[in-house]
Design an enzyme around this catalytic site. Sequence first.
Site, PDB file in Angstrom:
ATOM      1  N   THR A  97      -7.518  -0.600  -4.641  1.00  0.00           N
ATOM      2  CA  THR A  97      -7.252  -0.514  -6.005  1.00  0.00           C
ATOM      3  C   THR A  97      -8.074   0.398  -6.937  1.00  0.00           C
ATOM      4  OG1 THR A  97      -6.466  -2.852  -5.682  1.00  0.00           O
ATOM      5  CG2 THR A  97      -6.496  -2.299  -7.783  1.00  0.00           C
ATOM      6  N   THR A 155      -2.772  -0.646  -8.585  1.00  0.00           N
ATOM      7  CA  THR A 155      -2.905  -0.558  -6.898  1.00  0.00           C
ATOM      8  C   THR A 155      -1.729  -0.314  -6.312  1.00  0.00           C
ATOM      9  OG1 THR A 155      -3.826  -2.136  -5.415  1.00  0.00           O
ATOM     10  CG2 THR A 155      -2.377  -3.079  -7.006  1.00  0.00           C
ATOM     11  N   GLY A 174     -10.673  -4.300  -5.448  1.00  0.00           N
ATOM     12  CA  GLY A 174     -11.429  -4.983  -4.429  1.00  0.00           C
ATOM     13  C   GLY A 174     -10.722  -6.105  -4.072  1.00  0.00           C
ATOM     14  N   GLY A 175      -9.433  -6.356  -4.063  1.00  0.00           N
ATOM     15  CA  GLY A 175      -8.613  -7.541  -3.573  1.00  0.00           C
ATOM     16  C   GLY A 175      -9.364  -8.933  -4.241  1.00  0.00           C
TER      17      GLY A 175
END
Length: 587
Positions: free
Chosen positions: A402, A420, A484-485
């Site tokens: 992302t 993202t 970063g999720g």
Amino acid sequence: MQRTSTPHRILPTLLVSTIIVAQACAPAAWAKSPVATGFGGAVATISDPASQAALAILNQGGNAVDAAVAAAAALGVTDPFSCGIGGGGFMMIYLAKDKRVITIDHRETAPASFKPTEFQRDGKELPFDEVVESGMSVGVPGTVRGWHEALDRYGSMTMKRVLQPAIRIASEGFTVNGNFTRMIAENERKLSRFPASAKLYLKSGKPLPAGSTLRNPELAQAYRELAAGGVKVFYEGRIARAIVDTVNQPGGGARPGGMTMADLANYEARLRQPLRSTYRGYELYGMPLPSSGGVAVAEALNILEGYDLKSMPRDKVEHLYLEASRLAFADRNAYLADPEYVEAPVQGLTSKDYAARRRELIAPDRAAAGHAAAGDPYPFQQDQSVPLRPPASKLLAEGAHTTHLTVSDKDGNIVAYTFTIESWGGSGITVPGYGFLLNNEMTDFDFSGPHPNVPEAGKRPRSSMSPTLAFKNGKPAFSIGSPGGATIITTVLQTIVNHVDLGMSMDQAVDAPRLSERNGAATSVEPGYTGTAAAQALAKYGQRWSAGQEEIGAANALVFNADGTVTAVSEGKRHGVGSALVQKKAH
Ligand code: GLU
């Protein structure tokens, strides 16, 4: 890049500041730098061409929304493995004149063919990677609709105008850096399966080397068609047709998806009320569901607010931060999902009284053993009619990708924007003729239930994206966000704690080693951290570090200073050094 302990870390930050001061009076075209302070508009992104695109639009008289879309379109060219028009995102906008915060949810949605057992065969979950690299993982992309809504409602320029810098970068090319080459190398097998992806990113079967110039004329063509025909081209016209054909026949032996032209034509962005919370005199605006980011950050901060962190040593503050994050993640994993499908107990989870209950579970000197259980927020809901009490869920395999950008303009409008295509390189499938990668956002659903976040027709998978705006005494204080999720949540949370409680300047707060506790078996840390004195101090509390270590979240921020200047902050090291620019540098 090796992470360093605190004392060593501050040194490069100071050096960076020194270099910037030395450049402060230089004429236009400043060197790429991760921190800049000045007047007028400001921008921070992870890519210098993208920051330059935003600055060009600001200098042409565009507002923060115009400039944010220009930067995003440029990032689609220069950071195509993180983001692009094949994906979706969440944009937060502060309108200075109205003193109002708006969010535009343009998260990818599941095609109408989706059902809760979408990712199962014979009662068993399909292998995760097999779904990632397939047409099945591709959600209906929301980015173009999001840009359209943002520009149409709050911008001052046309889509055609703001896409010009990105069209130029895509046509003329940009220089590939080592980070870009590394990302191709790490995803080489995936990209090589799909000829349109291999053609763009591999040369004689090898990753494009650093230093080479990458042109993407097909993406330039997609942008030109958008510039000429607007949002309809993407959702009903030629690009829509190309997306549907590619999803349903991805090639490379990948499983096909089941997307239709109607899925694209029916796609809508949602304007949602931001999630408002408070923390030590700051008013915070976070992203509401279907992103879990706003709720989880607010819950963890509410828990932390009960401690006098300022009076504590750093190791104790970090211990409490990790424990608060663990508890917030237990709730996030259990309860949160698309609010149009699930009645999530958001009021309860974000109430100060609920946080006080959760705080009681934290041992001041000892890390919790094992996973924390989700709490019961229902008694803290004002609306007692919310019926669903879902079971706690297992941890999802989530990526760490992302991009986040942030822009402000001379009138005080601010954009914090995270978008993202999910994994690095998304599904790995490039749309032939249009040069953009398709997302694999549908793998953000839980593959099996019962769980609020199972796939359903038209549903948006739970996200972690957390564009955040903070105000103090009614005035903007800072913006922060990260890729970063699920680590997005902890990066935003930790940066706020670093800045507000540990008193770090924003560049120090962003630069500090990241610790990400997501109620897993151990806390994720970055390479080089575990041997530091700071890590050893935390280990005394029983905190545990995960075995595999990688860089966590390249964040971008703005700080609105008391003297009327704005400081743009990007990364000094992560993801290959970011770019912070201001319209007029402070002397
Ligand atoms: N899919 C993730 C989310 O929505 C973002 C992608 C990533 O950062 O890995 O939270």
